[in-house]
Design an enzyme around this catalytic site. Structure first.
Site, PDB file in Angstrom:
ATOM      1  N   ASP A  79      -4.864   2.950  -3.006  1.00 12.72           N
ATOM      2  CA  ASP A  79      -5.142   3.252  -1.606  1.00 12.72           C
ATOM      3  C   ASP A  79      -4.682   4.686  -1.301  1.00 12.72           C
ATOM      4  O   ASP A  79      -5.094   5.612  -1.979  1.00 12.72           O
ATOM      5  CB  ASP A  79      -4.463   2.188  -0.730  1.00 12.72           C
ATOM      6  CG  ASP A  79      -4.840   2.245   0.729  1.00 12.72           C
ATOM      7  OD1 ASP A  79      -5.881   1.677   1.102  1.00 12.72           O
ATOM      8  OD2 ASP A  79      -4.074   2.851   1.516  1.00 12.72           O
ATOM      9  N   HIS A 246      -8.536  -6.093  -1.793  1.00  7.39           N
ATOM     10  CA  HIS A 246      -8.042  -4.712  -1.806  1.00  7.39           C
ATOM     11  C   HIS A 246      -6.703  -4.539  -2.514  1.00  7.39           C
ATOM     12  O   HIS A 246      -6.447  -3.496  -3.111  1.00  7.39           O
ATOM     13  CB  HIS A 246      -7.929  -4.233  -0.354  1.00  7.39           C
ATOM     14  CG  HIS A 246      -7.412  -2.839  -0.197  1.00  7.39           C
ATOM     15  ND1 HIS A 246      -8.026  -1.738  -0.765  1.00  7.39           N
ATOM     16  CD2 HIS A 246      -6.317  -2.362   0.459  1.00  7.39           C
ATOM     17  CE1 HIS A 246      -7.362  -0.649  -0.442  1.00  7.39           C
ATOM     18  NE2 HIS A 246      -6.315  -0.993   0.287  1.00  7.39           N
TER      19      HIS A 246
END
Length: 268
Positions: A79, A246
């Protein structure tokens, strides 16, 4: 070297580190500028986005490696940490033996491929960039609601446990963190894009081998040919999807470690 994402801290690697150590790896963890134990890097109520440019965060990482006496590193970023890692590999290529990026495509590519589905899935990318203190005020009204919303419904693998989210919340509630993290996203939409466009204009690409991992159930995995995108930004790219959303390192830590070890073995 493991770099975390938003709205997390280095605690996100808790299941990965023991497995890497068991495999004989030395591991360095860091909380990014503005996050966790590193804390905000600005003074006053308003954070200048330039203070949280990925170039500045990458310089932090390079300085930490200097302090610890590591000339080179196998770099892993998830991320936001992946974006810092990407910048470090561009600005300090001599320090990066290999680069692994988890569930991202480059920032420039994201902003140049905005459509309705991206705007809905990544609405926070646009909310957090708004000036005048609006996102800070909205988030500060109920920071727990905001932070927990980042994990809701994003657990195609093993869910991120409530106890872990509590750790992230404790860090998020520290003074100045909301301001700093908003500035991080403002930087991504401004100064970071300037740096990325300059790199493209002069043909600067990542020279280290790149491993791209993504969650098959996440937005990135569902909407991009991740390997092909990264090949536009780096010379040597391999990749694979995992049965996650994610938060790969928390949803499927064993698979992440296996992929990293195989990548490092082949990158020598």
């Amino acid at each position: 070297m493991l770099l975390h994402g938003y709205p997390q801290t280095s605690f996100m690697w808790r299941h990965v580190v023991p497995r890497l150590v068991e495999a004989g790896r030395s591991v360095v963890l860091a909380d990014l500028r503005g996050y966790g134990a590193s804390g905000p890097a600005h003074a006053g109520p308003v954070a200048d986005p330039a203070t949280y440019a990925k170039r500045e965060m990458a310089s932090d990482v390079a300085a930490l490696l200097d302090t610890l006496g590591h000339d080179t590193v196998d770099l892993v970023g998830h991320d936001r940490g992946g974006r810092v890692a990407h910048r470090l590999a561009l600005d300090h290529p001599e320090r990066v033996r290999s680069l692994a990026v988890l569930d991202i495509v480059p920032t420039l590519h994201m902003f140049e491929h905005v459509d309705r589905s991206m705007a809905e899935a990544y609405f926070h990318w646009f909310l957090l960039t708004r000036p005048g203190g609006l996102p800070e005020a909205l988030i500060s009204a109920s920071p727990e609601t905001w932070l927990r919303s980042r994990f809701t419904g994003r657990d195609a693998g093993t869910p991120v446990p409530t106890a872990a989210v509590d750790v992230y919340l404790d860090a998020f509630l520290q003074p100045g963190v909301v301001d700093a993290t908003c500035a991080d996203y403002r930087a991504a939409a401004t100064v970071d894009l300037d740096h990325d466009r300059t790199d493209r204009e002069v043909g600067r690409r990542v020279t280290a081998p790149v491993l791209a991992l993504w969650g098959d159930a996440g937005y990135v995995g569902r909407n991009f040919d991740v390997e092909e995108v990264w090949r536009r930004y780096a010379g040597e790219v391999t990749g694979r999807g995992l049965a996650t959303d994610h938060y790969l390192a928390e949803e499927a830590p064993t698979e992440v470690v296996e992929a990293l070890l195989a990548f490092w073995a082949g990158a020598r």
